[in-house]
Design an enzyme around this catalytic site. Structure first.
Site, PDB file in Angstrom:
ATOM      1  CE1 TYR A   1     -30.907 -18.095  -0.825  1.00  0.00           C
ATOM      2  CE2 TYR A   1     -29.003 -17.146  -1.956  1.00  0.00           C
ATOM      3  CZ  TYR A   1     -29.748 -17.323  -0.806  1.00  0.00           C
ATOM      4  OH  TYR A   1     -29.343 -16.733   0.370  1.00  0.00           O
TER       5      TYR A   1
ATOM      6  CE  LYS B   1     -16.818   8.188 -19.950  1.00  0.00           C
ATOM      7  NZ  LYS B   1     -17.936   8.622 -20.793  1.00  0.00           N
TER       8      LYS B   1
END
Length: 376
Positions: free
Chosen positions: A262, A35
């Site tokens: 950043y 899955k």
């Protein structure tokens, strides 16, 4: 070659499947859980490889996943572990799927669709023995079976439940669940309801609770090379299947006092050689590893400095003087004698290896390697 890519080692996948077989023996069938795109590893190539390796069943979450497997030529029985939606009943019958069933209305829809097609719907009855998610509560089993008794075109092929704490060292609750499960199975036998498979063992139980193996086990995370938790000491050797690799875009010296990335979350305390690589959180690498994670360059661990941004990460390669543009960098996997595991990444990011695999595996540049290490 792309700026970054994921490698899937199919030989390692086969090795891990063999380890499942070693754990459970020849009398127990194996359901390979594929899955969620095989936990990010690629559902179709993984299922094809495991079919060749001898998987008896496949497990998916949704019907559309099962249809993709059928379209890819997978003929083994497929259990839809989350069950079906009402409109899926004719499709389930047409493609010989085995839905998990825990709702009477779905049982009736399957019975009608099977009767219309002149077939029998094979289902896996899901019981809730303590997980508290999907499943018929074991206390409500008798009235559920009473309602099912009139359905002549539904066959209970399997009965299953799911262990909530099989990956923990304390097995007390797992044993309570298993006792409830055995009691429910006995009540089915008392009603002369026959079924081929009883299954409750996930990877944690495959590795650590041999008495839970039964006629069928559901192997998931261990197929992909990870134990289900750090509490499980695997009795077999598992090999990692997924690697995340990239290459250096640029190397430059940055002076002491210069900030990186950043927010200026890292400031160089000395002249620092910075390598910038083409991976970021868009590629599934956790932003939580800003100033915490590591990568491998020339087989040496190097720290991530500054923030992990959307598409770029910066590394301190001062102690790897040979590092140069276009050199390979490994963020998940092995280089030389060093290895960075999904468990290590998950621990630093305060999550689990399952999430790391699913996130990184969404990379569209996924290369599948055969037993000789070449593209499959």
């Amino acid at each position: 070659m792309a700026l970054n890519w994921v490698e899937i080692d199919l030989a390692a996948l086969r090795h891990n499947f063999a380890q499942v077989q070693h754990c459970v023996g020849s009398r127990t069938a194996i359901l390979a859980v594929v899955k969620s795109d095989a936990y990010g590893h690629g559902m179709i190539p993984v299922a094809r490889e495991l079919a060749k390796a001898g998987a008896h069943f496949f497990g998916v979450s949704k019907c559309w996943e099962a249809l993709k497997l059928r379209s890819a030529g997978i003929r083994q029985p497929i259990v839809v572990l989350a069950g079906m939606e009402a409109e899926d009943a004719p499709t389930v019958i047409a493609y010989d799927l085995r839905p998990a069933v825990y709702r009477l209305d779905h049982c009736r829809l399957l019975d009608e669709a099977a009767q219309h097609a002149g077939k029998v719907a094979r289902i896996h009855l899901k019981l809730d023995t303590g997980m508290g998610r999907l499943g018929v509560p074991v206390r409500d089993l008798e009235p559920f079976l009473d309602q099912m008794a009139s359905l002549k075109h539904v066959h209970v092929e399997g009965v299953f439940s799911h262990l909530a704490t099989a990956d923990e060292a304390d097995k007390t609750f797992s044993k309570e669940q298993m006792a409830r499960f055995r009691g429910a199975l006995q009540r089915l036998h008392d009603r002369s309801i026959t079924f081929e498979y009883a299954h409750i063992a996930n990877s944690g139980a495959v590795l650590d609770i041999p008495e839970a193996h039964g006629q069928l086990v559901r192997a998931g995370i261990m197929l992909y090379g990870s134990p289900p938790s750090e509490d499980i000491q695997s009795p077999v050797h598992l090999r990692p299947v997924m690697a995340l690799k990239t290459k250096i875009l640029q190397v430059k010296w940055v002076p002491s006092g210069h900030s990186i990335g950043y927010g200026r979350t890292f400031v160089c305390s000395r002249p620092t050689r910075i390598a910038t690589i083409a991976v970021g959180y868009d590629d599934g690498y956790p932003r939580a590893l800003s100033n915490r994670g590591e990568a491998l360059v020339h087989g040496v661990r190097v720290p991530i400095v500054g923030r992990v941004s959307m598409n770029l990460i910066t590394l301190d390669v001062t102690h790897v003087p040979g590092a140069a543009p276009d050199d390979e960098v490994v963020l998940l996997g092995t280089q030389g004698t060093e290895r960075i595991s999904a468990e290590e990444i998950a621990q630093k990011a305060h999550t689990i290896s399952y999430e790391i695999y699913c996130a990184i595996g969404k990379n569209p540049q996924r290369l599948f390697l055969n037993s000789s290490g070449h593209l499959a």
